[in-house]
Design a protein around this motif. Structure first.
Motif, mmCIF file in Angstrom:
data_model
loop_
_atom_site.group_PDB
_atom_site.id
_atom_site.type_symbol
_atom_site.label_atom_id
_atom_site.label_comp_id
_atom_site.label_asym_id
_atom_site.label_seq_id
_atom_site.Cartn_x
_atom_site.Cartn_y
_atom_site.Cartn_z
ATOM 1 N N GLU A 110 0.966 -1.202 0.037
ATOM 2 C CA GLU A 110 0.070 -0.100 0.080
ATOM 3 C C GLU A 110 0.801 1.144 -0.095
ATOM 4 O OE1 GLU A 110 -4.053 0.842 2.345
ATOM 5 O OE2 GLU A 110 -2.440 1.768 3.473
ATOM 6 N N ARG A 131 0.966 5.607 0.136
ATOM 7 C CA ARG A 131 0.279 6.726 0.795
ATOM 8 C C ARG A 131 1.372 7.749 0.465
ATOM 9 N NH1 ARG A 131 -4.109 6.885 3.235
ATOM 10 N NH2 ARG A 131 -5.123 4.833 4.086
ATOM 11 N N LEU A 168 -1.856 13.620 2.249
ATOM 12 C CA LEU A 168 -3.147 13.290 1.564
ATOM 13 C C LEU A 168 -3.813 12.362 2.335
ATOM 14 C CD1 LEU A 168 -2.080 13.343 -2.345
ATOM 15 C CD2 LEU A 168 -2.782 15.173 -0.769
ATOM 16 N N PRO A 169 -5.175 12.241 2.223
ATOM 17 C CA PRO A 169 -6.044 11.080 3.093
ATOM 18 C C PRO A 169 -6.024 9.733 2.447
ATOM 19 C CG PRO A 169 -7.469 12.822 1.810
ATOM 20 C CD PRO A 169 -6.051 13.212 1.835
ATOM 21 N N ASN A 170 -6.013 9.595 1.193
ATOM 22 C CA ASN A 170 -6.192 8.392 0.651
ATOM 23 C C ASN A 170 -4.861 7.521 -0.002
ATOM 24 O OD1 ASN A 170 -9.134 8.521 1.151
ATOM 25 N ND2 ASN A 170 -9.260 9.996 -0.318
ATOM 26 N N PRO A 171 -4.908 6.368 -0.008
ATOM 27 C CA PRO A 171 -3.749 5.463 -0.802
ATOM 28 C C PRO A 171 -3.671 6.149 -2.161
ATOM 29 C CG PRO A 171 -5.197 4.181 0.528
ATOM 30 C CD PRO A 171 -5.966 5.375 0.419
ATOM 31 N N VAL A 172 -2.400 6.013 -2.810
ATOM 32 C CA VAL A 172 -2.336 6.241 -4.174
ATOM 33 C C VAL A 172 -2.161 4.965 -4.923
ATOM 34 C CG1 VAL A 172 -1.330 8.710 -3.772
ATOM 35 C CG2 VAL A 172 0.039 6.750 -3.954
ATOM 36 N N GLU A 173 -2.369 5.069 -6.207
ATOM 37 C CA GLU A 173 -2.481 3.966 -6.897
ATOM 38 C C GLU A 173 -0.830 3.602 -7.453
ATOM 39 O OE1 GLU A 173 -5.092 4.255 -10.521
ATOM 40 O OE2 GLU A 173 -6.653 4.954 -9.322
#
Length: 117
Positions: free
Chosen positions: A52, A54, A58-63
């Motif tokens: 995973e 991040r 930033l609040p959300n995981p990145v692809e």
């Protein structure tokens, strides 16, 4: 407290100017040059099915995707499936000046790597 990552200290041979540090089983990639086309290619992290990523601030995981997706194997010491023999490509979110966490360096927190015990 973080410590140097024994696999690689930095990737200054690429255009990313990336420096690594780790804390326990989490790797931090500090990037001082914004990646071209918002794609950050890192040669040394070895992703697994549990990886995973991040971007701090930033609040959300990145692809992300394995750099060499055709190479798969399973380690003896772990049940995690290795997605690549090495390398990860992070899709950096396009950021505007009002939401960018910093203007000088960016940090990616990467968990679930095969080569960060």
């Amino acid at each position: 407290k973080t410590q140097p990552w024994w696999v690689c200290q930095n990737e200054t041979t690429t255009t990313s100017n990336t420096y690594y540090t780790r804390r326990e089983s989490t790797l931090y990639a500090l990037v001082t040059v914004w990646p071209t086309n918002n794609r950050l290619s890192l040669q040394y992290p070895q992703p697994t099915s549990d990886t995973e990523v991040r971007m701090l601030g930033l609040p959300n995981p990145v692809e992300w995707a394995p750099m060499y997706p055709t190479l798969t194997s399973t380690t003896r010491s772990s049940s995690r499936k290795i997605e690549s023999a090495g390398g990860i490509v992070i899709n950096v979110p396009p950021l505007t000046p009002d939401i960018i966490p910093c203007y000088h360096a960016w940090v990616f927190e990467i968990r679930g790597l095969a080569n960060v015990p």
